[in-house]
Every structure is written in structure tokens, then in C-alpha cells.
Design an enzyme around this catalytic site. Structure first.
Site, mmCIF file in Angstrom:
data_model
loop_
_atom_site.group_PDB
_atom_site.id
_atom_site.type_symbol
_atom_site.label_atom_id
_atom_site.label_comp_id
_atom_site.label_asym_id
_atom_site.label_seq_id
_atom_site.Cartn_x
_atom_site.Cartn_y
_atom_site.Cartn_z
ATOM 1 N N CYS A 126 0.815 -1.102 0.147
ATOM 2 C CA CYS A 126 0.123 0.082 -0.079
ATOM 3 C C CYS A 126 0.760 1.187 -0.018
ATOM 4 O O CYS A 126 1.921 1.232 0.704
ATOM 5 C CB CYS A 126 -0.986 -0.060 1.422
ATOM 6 S SG CYS A 126 -2.137 1.304 1.460
ATOM 7 N N HIS A 168 -8.997 -3.481 -2.684
ATOM 8 C CA HIS A 168 -8.004 -2.705 -1.760
ATOM 9 C C HIS A 168 -8.594 -1.078 -1.920
ATOM 10 O O HIS A 168 -8.597 -0.572 -0.578
ATOM 11 C CB HIS A 168 -6.812 -2.803 -2.261
ATOM 12 C CG HIS A 168 -5.581 -2.026 -1.769
ATOM 13 N ND1 HIS A 168 -4.466 -2.943 -1.042
ATOM 14 C CD2 HIS A 168 -5.443 -0.846 -1.358
ATOM 15 C CE1 HIS A 168 -3.793 -1.869 -0.601
ATOM 16 N NE2 HIS A 168 -4.259 -0.715 -0.852
ATOM 17 N N GLU A 169 -8.912 -0.756 -3.019
ATOM 18 C CA GLU A 169 -9.117 0.589 -2.788
ATOM 19 C C GLU A 169 -10.462 1.153 -2.457
ATOM 20 O O GLU A 169 -10.397 2.033 -1.710
ATOM 21 C CB GLU A 169 -8.918 1.294 -4.375
ATOM 22 C CG GLU A 169 -7.626 1.285 -5.206
ATOM 23 C CD GLU A 169 -6.577 1.659 -4.202
ATOM 24 O OE1 GLU A 169 -6.569 2.678 -3.645
ATOM 25 O OE2 GLU A 169 -5.362 1.283 -4.288
ATOM 26 N N HIS A 172 -10.150 1.327 1.044
ATOM 27 C CA HIS A 172 -9.776 2.539 1.834
ATOM 28 C C HIS A 172 -10.634 3.405 2.185
ATOM 29 O O HIS A 172 -10.639 4.267 2.973
ATOM 30 C CB HIS A 172 -8.907 3.288 0.907
ATOM 31 C CG HIS A 172 -7.407 2.937 0.907
ATOM 32 N ND1 HIS A 172 -6.531 3.068 2.137
ATOM 33 C CD2 HIS A 172 -6.328 2.441 0.009
ATOM 34 C CE1 HIS A 172 -5.245 2.673 1.753
ATOM 35 N NE2 HIS A 172 -5.287 2.050 0.568
#
Length: 214
Positions: A126, A168-169, A172
Site C-alpha cells: 500500500c 483494496h481501494e 480505503h
């Protein structure tokens, strides 16, 4: 950290951020903006400013370099992310990980849900946790809904490495870092990764470091 004041209205904060030039400063783990979650984009930025923000995210992601970047990673708590992956990897890695090129994409208000029960575990890193990687088991296939940069509906199924990127994004945007989902015993420095765990799969690392794979 070079990010706008939390007290200012979002548009003012983004203007202030962009005034500092690009690439933008990427916020590191430990900054509360990465843990608070985000608010849906509902027109908080007028079109010209929004377009400038998308472009700043693109330039920052490429400069890092990375394959995705979420707005809170530059200090902006809006539900916006960008992805792009030229996938410059050897053929054996591409086949095992399902890593295929992804064009530049803007994701506005993205939400994902799993498609099926299959999970895949690989090392990932990351931009907000520089210098480290860890194994994360993620859904092998997901359905992503939201909008694109023009406000058009997005409803698409991603599999393989692209599915990992969008998970993953999008995480966030919910205040979740990949470390929250990672196998803690797998945590490795980039130097250790290069020296020991550069194989297409994390099976060797799992045996040596003592963690289970799905």
C-alpha cells in the site's frame, strides 16, 4: 502532512491541496483520515474542480508508482478512487495471479460484493504503508457498482488481480487498510520480499513463516 485543514469545506480543502502542485503528498498510516471513512460524492466539488482532482490523483498514482489511489490517501474524505495497472509482470506471474492490464479508471461511490465463495491469497502492499507487504486473502471475483467520472452507472464484475485492486481501494474508502485483512505472520519488508518471497504465489512464505493459506 501537506493536506488541507479538516475544518475547511471540502471544495476549499481540495483547492488548497491542488494549489500545492502535483504529485500530491500521500498520507501515511497513522493519519486519522485513513481511518474515518468517507462521505459519498454528491456534488461537493464543482465539475472543473472535480476534473482537476481526478487528474491529480492520476498523476500522483503514476508517480508513486502504484496501481490505485483513494481520495483519503491524499487527505480528502470523499468516496472517490482511481485505478490503473499496466501489469508489467512475467507470464508465470500473470497466469497465477490473473494480472491483466487495466486502463485508467475513476471510481465514484464504489461498493463491492463477492461473486461466489472463492478466495485468493497473495502479497500486496500500500502506498500509505511504504516499505512493507503482507499476504491478504481476498475474494477472487467481485461485483463493483458505483459511477464513473461522468456520473454514468458502473456495474462490472472483476476477477483476478483487478478484483484485488478494486477491493483494496474501496476498502480505503471505508477506513480499512490492507493490514486489517492481512495474515500478520506474513508481514515482510520490501527487501525481504525481493530476497525471499518473489515467487508467483506465497506458498513458500506460508511454510517458512508459519501461516495458513485459504
Amino acid at each position: 502532512m501537506g493536506t488541507p485543514s479538516d475544518r475547511a469545506p471540502l471544495a476549499e480543502r481540495v483547492e488548497e491541496l491542488l494549489a500545492g502542485g502535483v504529485p500530491l503528498t500521500i498520507v501515511a498510516a497513522g493519519d486519522p483520515v485513513l481511518r474515518r471513512g468517507t462521505e459519498p460524492y454528491e456534488g461537493q466539488l464543482e465539475p472543473a474542480l472535480l476534473a482537476r482532482f481526478f487528474e491529480a490523483l492520476r498523476v500522483t498514482m503514476r508517480a508513486a508508482p502504484g496501481v490505485g489511489l483513494a481520495a483519503p490517501q491524499v487527505g480528502v474524505p470523499l468516496r472517490i478512487a482511481v485505478i490503473e495497472d499496466p501489469a508489467p509482470v512475467p507470464e508465470d506471474v500473470r497466469l497465477v495471479r490473473g494480472r491483466v492490464p487495466q486502463p485508467f479508471r475513476v471510481l465514484v461511490n464504489p461498493v463491492y460484493e463477492p461473486v461466489g465463495d472463492a478466495r485468493a491469497a497473495f502479497f500486496e502492499g500500500c502506498l500509505s504503508v511504504p516499505g512493507w507487504q503482507a499476504v491478504v486473502a481476498r475474494h477472487a471475483e467481485v461485483r463493483l457498482t458505483g459511477q464513473d467520472e461522468h456520473g454514468r452507472a458502473l456495474d462490472e464484475v472483476f476477477s483476478g488481480w483487478p478484483a484485488r485492486i478494486v477491493q483494496h481501494e474501496t476498502d480505503h474508502l471505508d477506513g480499512v487498510l490492507y493490514l486489517d485483512r492481512a495474515e500478520s505472520r506474513s508481514l515482510s519488508s520490501n527487501a525481504a520480499m525481493a530476497e525471499r518471497w518473489a515467487q508467483p504465489t506465497p506458498e513458500k512464505a506460508a511454510r517458512a513463516l508459519g501461516f495458513e493459506l485459504p
